[in-house]
Design a protein around this motif. Structure first.
Motif, PDB file in Angstrom:
ATOM      1  N   LEU A 186       0.835  -1.198   0.000  1.00  0.00           N
ATOM      2  CA  LEU A 186       0.000   0.000   0.000  1.00  0.00           C
ATOM      3  C   LEU A 186       0.875   1.255   0.000  1.00  0.00           C
ATOM      4  O   LEU A 186       0.600   2.219  -0.729  1.00  0.00           O
ATOM      5  N   LYS A 187       1.933   1.226   0.790  1.00  0.00           N
ATOM      6  CA  LYS A 187       2.882   2.343   0.797  1.00  0.00           C
ATOM      7  C   LYS A 187       3.518   2.513  -0.579  1.00  0.00           C
ATOM      8  O   LYS A 187       3.679   3.647  -1.069  1.00  0.00           O
ATOM      9  N   GLU A 188       3.876   1.423  -1.223  1.00  0.00           N
ATOM     10  CA  GLU A 188       4.492   1.470  -2.550  1.00  0.00           C
ATOM     11  C   GLU A 188       3.585   2.203  -3.537  1.00  0.00           C
ATOM     12  O   GLU A 188       4.036   3.036  -4.322  1.00  0.00           O
ATOM     13  N   ILE A 189       2.305   1.898  -3.500  1.00  0.00           N
ATOM     14  CA  ILE A 189       1.364   2.514  -4.436  1.00  0.00           C
ATOM     15  C   ILE A 189       1.195   4.004  -4.155  1.00  0.00           C
ATOM     16  O   ILE A 189       1.139   4.822  -5.080  1.00  0.00           O
ATOM     17  N   ILE A 190       1.145   4.377  -2.886  1.00  0.00           N
ATOM     18  CA  ILE A 190       0.897   5.783  -2.547  1.00  0.00           C
ATOM     19  C   ILE A 190       2.143   6.641  -2.683  1.00  0.00           C
ATOM     20  O   ILE A 190       2.080   7.778  -3.173  1.00  0.00           O
ATOM     21  N   LEU A 191       3.301   6.103  -2.305  1.00  0.00           N
ATOM     22  CA  LEU A 191       4.502   6.941  -2.185  1.00  0.00           C
ATOM     23  C   LEU A 191       5.568   6.702  -3.248  1.00  0.00           C
ATOM     24  O   LEU A 191       6.495   7.506  -3.364  1.00  0.00           O
ATOM     25  N   HIS A 192       5.449   5.620  -4.038  1.00  0.00           N
ATOM     26  CA  HIS A 192       6.491   5.332  -5.011  1.00  0.00           C
ATOM     27  C   HIS A 192       5.919   5.082  -6.410  1.00  0.00           C
ATOM     28  O   HIS A 192       6.094   3.998  -6.988  1.00  0.00           O
ATOM     29  N   PRO A 193       5.262   6.081  -6.982  1.00  0.00           N
ATOM     30  CA  PRO A 193       4.702   5.890  -8.328  1.00  0.00           C
ATOM     31  C   PRO A 193       5.800   5.824  -9.385  1.00  0.00           C
ATOM     32  O   PRO A 193       6.877   6.423  -9.222  1.00  0.00           O
ATOM     33  N   LEU A 194       5.512   5.108 -10.448  1.00  0.00           N
ATOM     34  CA  LEU A 194       6.443   5.064 -11.572  1.00  0.00           C
ATOM     35  C   LEU A 194       6.390   6.387 -12.317  1.00  0.00           C
ATOM     36  O   LEU A 194       5.308   6.910 -12.617  1.00  0.00           O
ATOM     37  N   THR A 195       7.574   6.939 -12.605  1.00  0.00           N
ATOM     38  CA  THR A 195       7.637   8.231 -13.302  1.00  0.00           C
ATOM     39  C   THR A 195       8.612   8.151 -14.482  1.00  0.00           C
ATOM     40  O   THR A 195       9.429   7.225 -14.578  1.00  0.00           O
ATOM     41  N   LYS A 196       8.516   9.152 -15.347  1.00  0.00           N
ATOM     42  CA  LYS A 196       9.416   9.257 -16.488  1.00  0.00           C
ATOM     43  C   LYS A 196       9.550  10.732 -16.863  1.00  0.00           C
ATOM     44  O   LYS A 196       8.549  11.424 -17.042  1.00  0.00           O
ATOM     45  N   ASP A 197      10.782  11.204 -16.947  1.00  0.00           N
ATOM     46  CA  ASP A 197      11.061  12.589 -17.346  1.00  0.00           C
ATOM     47  C   ASP A 197      10.301  13.592 -16.488  1.00  0.00           C
ATOM     48  O   ASP A 197       9.738  14.580 -16.986  1.00  0.00           O
ATOM     49  N   GLY A 198      10.243  13.346 -15.183  1.00  0.00           N
ATOM     50  CA  GLY A 198       9.637  14.304 -14.272  1.00  0.00           C
ATOM     51  C   GLY A 198       8.124  14.299 -14.257  1.00  0.00           C
ATOM     52  O   GLY A 198       7.497  15.276 -13.821  1.00  0.00           O
ATOM     53  N   LYS A 227       3.083  15.691 -16.357  1.00  0.00           N
ATOM     54  CA  LYS A 227       4.018  16.455 -15.534  1.00  0.00           C
ATOM     55  C   LYS A 227       3.286  17.349 -14.529  1.00  0.00           C
ATOM     56  O   LYS A 227       3.669  17.423 -13.361  1.00  0.00           O
ATOM     57  N   SER A 228       2.241  18.042 -14.988  1.00  0.00           N
ATOM     58  CA  SER A 228       1.499  18.899 -14.066  1.00  0.00           C
ATOM     59  C   SER A 228       0.796  18.075 -12.989  1.00  0.00           C
ATOM     60  O   SER A 228       0.708  18.481 -11.827  1.00  0.00           O
ATOM     61  N   LEU A 229       0.340  16.885 -13.366  1.00  0.00           N
ATOM     62  CA  LEU A 229      -0.339  16.035 -12.387  1.00  0.00           C
ATOM     63  C   LEU A 229       0.653  15.493 -11.359  1.00  0.00           C
ATOM     64  O   LEU A 229       0.349  15.432 -10.159  1.00  0.00           O
ATOM     65  N   TYR A 230       1.857  15.131 -11.807  1.00  0.00           N
ATOM     66  CA  TYR A 230       2.862  14.631 -10.874  1.00  0.00           C
ATOM     67  C   TYR A 230       3.320  15.731  -9.919  1.00  0.00           C
ATOM     68  O   TYR A 230       3.511  15.486  -8.715  1.00  0.00           O
ATOM     69  N   SER A 231       3.458  16.946 -10.434  1.00  0.00           N
ATOM     70  CA  SER A 231       3.841  18.072  -9.579  1.00  0.00           C
ATOM     71  C   SER A 231       2.791  18.304  -8.500  1.00  0.00           C
ATOM     72  O   SER A 231       3.121  18.530  -7.330  1.00  0.00           O
ATOM     73  N   HIS A 232       1.515  18.209  -8.893  1.00  0.00           N
ATOM     74  CA  HIS A 232       0.449  18.383  -7.911  1.00  0.00           C
ATOM     75  C   HIS A 232       0.426  17.221  -6.928  1.00  0.00           C
ATOM     76  O   HIS A 232       0.188  17.423  -5.723  1.00  0.00           O
TER      77      HIS A 232
END
Length: 422
Positions: free
Chosen positions: A113-125, A185-190
């Motif tokens: 559960l922590k992995e899903i909330i706090l460690h999302p997969l990202t790419k180029d910010g 990118k805007s969604l990840y920043s938020h």
């Protein structure tokens, strides 16, 4: 015994423990609270589903599903809800209690559960574009589909008009017109902003070792936090002048909704007098609205009353023939007036108490509903147990119902009707 124990484990992160040994399943729910804010509500609505799509350790939905299966069929659900004037993002993990398994899974489930909330997969910010685009499409379709349920749509439109100067009018699902401006990118920043600034409640219900759980949660949810976002208390007290709104749509059956201000704070013990008012008026087949408006006068297909407890609102909803608008409104108003005048029989009082008490007792049979009950209580800093509430309901007299009725005022009448031929 208290219903729950609340423990602060970090800046704005609270752990709520609800020990119950009579369930084979444990539930862990992480709630992130945000103010209902028009500028961010659509982004907030997208985030839980995007997070559930891919993480650093499990980079696609298939990998996540396989890991959950390895945890003896644990499941994760996400949702976005309106609780008073809060938008609440929730992540819920269901897992079998360790005592019923050949090996423990609770700690691994919590780690997932922590992995899903706090460690999302990202790419180029940013988040992964594919998953963001998928969830944007799904959300758009969900928002569009709301109009298909005309009864629900009518209640939402009543709220929108009734509370147009208040945050409660904002839809927790978000708005289609916002989606075009949201990218990965805007969604990840938020997302980073809400993780760092949202009040977070971690609620664990089921069978567990208290001290071990506290240490485990502290170790897994110890991360950098900033100043918390402010969430104001709801505006509850108001004496409005009634407004009447009609909307035309290509429909054959009209939908009538009355929105009322009850001027009752959920924290007040007298709230349960209001609960009885609503039950006598329109909750179930024993109620005045059902027996008198629906059965006796055959004026509606369905009719009921409901409470929005955290905002102190009451709604009366009816499906009627379009031509019966005036008569239906007249009869509903008469039932309300009768309630306020104390025209309530002992049989109506008894049947309504049984209805409410049976519903409260049924919460004990469903750990999810049980969890939601106590979390709802905690939002208002109350720790009333289900037995406490049953005791309060049992003591309500007709005079108590009349008393709360004096502070109920009609705010908005919304009518969804068919298109005119003019």
């Amino acid at each position: 015994m208290k219903g729950y124990e609340k423990i602060n484990i970090n800046n704005g992160i609270n752990l709520m423990l609800i020990p119950r040994d009579n369930y084979k399943t444990n539930i862990v729910t992480v709630y992130l609270k945000r103010p209902l804010n028009r500028e961010e509500v659509t982004k907030n609505s997208l985030i839980p589903s995007v997070l559930k799509s891919a993480t650093v350790g499990y980079p696609n939905p298939i990998a996540i599903a396989k890991k959950l299966q390895d945890l003896y069929g644990s499941t994760i659900g996400v949702s976005v809800d309106k609780m008073g004037e809060r938008q609440v993002l929730s992540f819920r993990m269901y897992c079998v209690g360790d005592m019923y398994l050949p090996e423990p899974v609770f700690e691994d489930s919590l780690a997932m559960l922590k992995e899903i909330i706090l460690h999302p997969l990202t790419k180029d910010g940013g988040f992964i574009k594919e998953y963001v685009d998928i969830e944007k499409t799904i959300l758009e379709e969900d928002i569009k589909s709301k109009i298909n349920n005309k009864g629900h749509y009518a209640v939402e439109k009543c709220i929108e008009n009734m509370c147009k100067q208040e945050p409660f009018s904002i839809s927790e699902d978000g708005y289609i017109e916002d989606l075009g401006e949201i990218d990965e990118k805007s969604l990840y920043s938020h997302y980073k902003e809400i993780i760092e600034t949202s009040p977070i409640d971690i609620v664990i219900a089921g069978s567990f070792d208290r001290d071990e759980i506290i240490e485990t949660v502290k170790s897994k949810f110890n991360f950098e936090r900033k100043e918390l976002v402010k969430i104001d208390n709801e505006q509850i007290y108001k004496k409005p002048e009634a407004s009447y709104i009609t909307e035309e749509m290509d429909i054959n059956q009209g939908k009538l909704v009355l929105g009322l201000r009850t001027n009752m704070d959920y924290k007040d013990e007298k709230y349960y007098n209001l609960m009885m008012f609503s039950a006598v008026l329109g909750s179930g087949a024993h109620s005045k609205l059902f027996l008198n408006v629906r059965e006796k006068h055959s004026l509606c297909y369905s009719i009921y009353s409901s409470l929005e407890k955290l905002k102190g609102l009451m709604f009366i909803s009816a499906g009627i023939e379009i031509s019966d608008y005036d008569k239906a409104l007249e009869l509903i108003s008469k039932e309300l007036d009768d309630m306020k005048q104390g025209n309530i029989t002992s049989e109506e009082l008894t049947n309504s108490k049984k209805f409410i008490i049976n519903n409260l007792k049924s919460l004990n049979d469903n750990l999810s509903a049980f969890t939601d009950y106590y979390y709802s209580m905690s939002i208002q800093d109350s720790n009333r147990t289900i037995d406490d509430v049953i005791n309060l309901v049992s003591k309500v007299e007709i005079s108590d119902i009349v008393e709360v009725g004096k502070e109920i005022y009609l705010d908005t009448v919304y009518f969804l009707t068919g298109k005119s031929n003019n």
